[in-house]
Design an enzyme around this catalytic site. Structure first.
Site, PDB file in Angstrom:
ATOM      1  N   LYS A 274      -0.575  -3.676  -4.636  1.00  0.00           N
ATOM      2  CA  LYS A 274      -1.733  -4.039  -3.816  1.00  0.00           C
ATOM      3  C   LYS A 274      -2.370  -5.312  -4.351  1.00  0.00           C
ATOM      4  CE  LYS A 274      -3.190   0.690  -2.580  1.00  0.00           C
ATOM      5  NZ  LYS A 274      -3.142   0.567  -1.120  1.00  0.00           N
ATOM      6  N   ARG A 348       2.347  10.076   1.658  1.00  0.00           N
ATOM      7  CA  ARG A 348       3.172  10.909   2.539  1.00  0.00           C
ATOM      8  C   ARG A 348       4.383  11.461   1.804  1.00  0.00           C
ATOM      9  NH1 ARG A 348       3.714   5.883   6.545  1.00  0.00           N
ATOM     10  NH2 ARG A 348       1.720   5.537   5.504  1.00  0.00           N
TER      11      ARG A 348
END
Ligand code: BES
Ligand code: MN
Ligand code: ZN
Length: 500
Positions: A274, A348
């Protein structure tokens, strides 16, 4: 780090008003005006209250909002707060009124004059929730002084306020976990805090990496393999129901509600790293797991008559020589292969294995997962609502109804097979990103693949509501604990037998 405020309920005593220091807050029904204690205060303050009530500002005050009078003559109090609260006010408005008192609470405490207000207990609860504090400042800060509430029937109000203690403790447990930085709340530390809840009667198991490996949870393990902190799955069981006889007369446990949480203790993004700006916020990426933990704590504290199992996947998403790479293909516990396009879509991968494990082991009556899953849900709903995805509209309706009753924003999102082609992979059964558009929906579509058709399921994306950028009505800036109250109510209304 929490500073719980204990509130004393006592009978209305107009003679005690003149000498009360700190703040005096008066609940005023705009339609009815001052009660006996209010009139007494007004007289002591030489009409300051009735002048305030005649002002334009008071005319504009909405339910739960306060009008303040500073250093009133004739009183020892620093301030008097007139709080607009109709007798027919709802739960949310009453909690807001309590929060207004908490915001200016100082070392001298406060006296709330509620007299016979039917929502007095909810006012006290709102105050307690808003008076939460969390920081690592080393300078001594004065604590909160005593808070008393004058009511018509102290025993009755205390009885109605009692269940709120367990709920506040669950909310604070969640907030502490979310606010805690990642050097303190490692996967080990998180698991230890959950194990400590065994004292409350919860059964807590910690599945370590070797066991997860044996179970085939390669999707979850791949996420944590670049971190020095070991990955774990923690299972918390609350068994509040006796076994039931099946049709053959054999005693069997009642199928539980399963709560599953994303517990990414820090999310750097991994090799798909990020940008630096704002990365510090990713200490909150275990927010889903924190809500599950807080709900389990509340259920145990109030000895809920329901079977609920909480499962959290605890990992840290770090880049290093052992880290997972974009392009890696992993096999999930279910057996499906997953192409990892972006290592930053890690939540996920963790949930896929924990959802599958929850169903294989517990065959739950229903399942809810909570996760700070996507930035896209913040684009869609901002910080006001969590996104609710489901394979069962009836079940989602119950969840949304509970959220509404608790004043926690939640909104339904679509989840139709139309999105499934977006996560098809050339090399594996599925890939972990679905391209630029509908990012929170393709994330939900990914999770759906790990949910059996017969399991009523909701996925709640709490990325926008777990740690909003500013204060909220019931929380100072920082973690909100969003979801603990909603899920506690859902358990009460949907999974506990009705009284009598
Ligand atoms: N933990 C983030 C989602 C998030 C973003 C939570 C902002 C709270 C605030 C999640 O793991 C993530 O990085 N999601 C990516 C997915 C993308 C790579 C497909 C995102 O939302 O950008
Ligand atoms: Mn991520
Ligand atoms: Zn994440």
């Amino acid at each position: 780090m929490t500073h719980p405020v204990a509130i004393q309920f006592r009978e209305t005593d107009p003679a005690a008003l003149a000498a009360r220091e700190g703040a005096i807050a008066l609940l005023v029904d705009p339609g009815a005006g001052l009660g006996a204690a209010g009139r007494r205060l007004d007289k002591l303050a030489r009409g300051a209250l009735s002048r305030a009530l005649a002002s334009e500002a008071w005319g504009k005050a909405k339910p739960g909002e306060a009008l303040e009078i500073g250093y009133p003559a004739g009183l020892a109090a620093e301030r008097v707060m007139l709080i607009a609260l109709p007798r027919r006010a709802g739960v949310e408005q009453a909690r807001k009124a309590g929060a207004a008192v908490a915001k200016g609470l100082g070392p001298k405490g406060a006296l709330i004059v509620a007299e016979g207000h039917p929502r007095a207990a909810e006012v006290a609860f709102g105050l307690a929730l808003r008076a939460y504090r969390f920081d690592y400042h080393t300078a001594e800060k004065p604590g909160f002084g005593p808070v008393e509430m004058m009511v018509a029937k102290p025993e009755e109000v205390a009885r109605r306020a009692a269940p709120h203690a367990a709920l506040a403790e669950g909310v604070f447990f969640t907030r502490d976990l979310v606010n805690e930085p990642a050097n303190i709340l490692t996967t080990d530390d998180f698991a230890a805090r959950l194990a400590a809840m065994q004292e409350l009667g919860l059964e807590v198991e910690i599945l370590e990496e070797a066991e997860l490996e044996r179970l085939g949870m390669r999707a979850l393990l791949g996420v944590g393999q670049g971190s020095a902190s070991p990955s774990k799955v923690v299972v918390m069981q609350w068994k509040g129901l006796p076994e039931e006889e099946d049709s053959c007369g054999v005693a069997r446990p009642v199928a539980p509600l399963a709560l599953v949480g994303k517990g990414v203790c820090f999310d750097t993004g991994g090799i798909s790293i990020k940008p630096a700006a704002g990365m510090e916020e990713m200490t909150m990426d275990m927010g889903g797991a924190a809500v599950v933990a807080g709900v389990m704590r509340t259920l145990a504290l109030r000895k809920a008559r329901a079977n609920v199992v909480g499962l959290v996947g605890l990992v840290e998403n770090m880049p290093d020589g052992a880290a997972q790479r974009p392009g890696d293909i992993v096999k999930s516990m279910k057996g499906d292969t997953i192409e990892v396009i972006n290592t930053d879509a890690e939540g996920r991968l963790v949930l896929a294995d924990v959802l599958w494990y929850a169903q294989e082991r517990f065959a739950p009556a229903a399942m809810i997962d909570l996760a700070t899953l996507t930035g896209a849900i913040i684009v869609a709903l901002g910080h006001e609502h969590a996104g609710v995805f489901t394979n069962d509209d009836g079940f989602a309706h119950e969840v949304l109804k509970a959220a509404k009753a608790e004043g926690e924003g939640a909104w339904p999102m679509p989840l139709t097979p139309a999105y499934d082609p977006l996560i098809k992979s050339r090399l594996a059964d599925i890939k972990n990103t679905g391209g630029r558009w509908g990012g929170s929906i393709t994330a939900a579509a990914f999770l759906k693949r790990f949910v059996k058709d017969e399991t009523p399921w909701c996925h709640i994306d709490i990325a926008g509501v777990a740690l909003p950028p500013g204060e909220t009505t019931l929380a100072p800036k920082g973690a909100t604990g969003w979801g603990v109250m909603t899920l506690d109510r859902l358990v009460r209304e949907r999974f506990e037998p009705k009284e009598g």
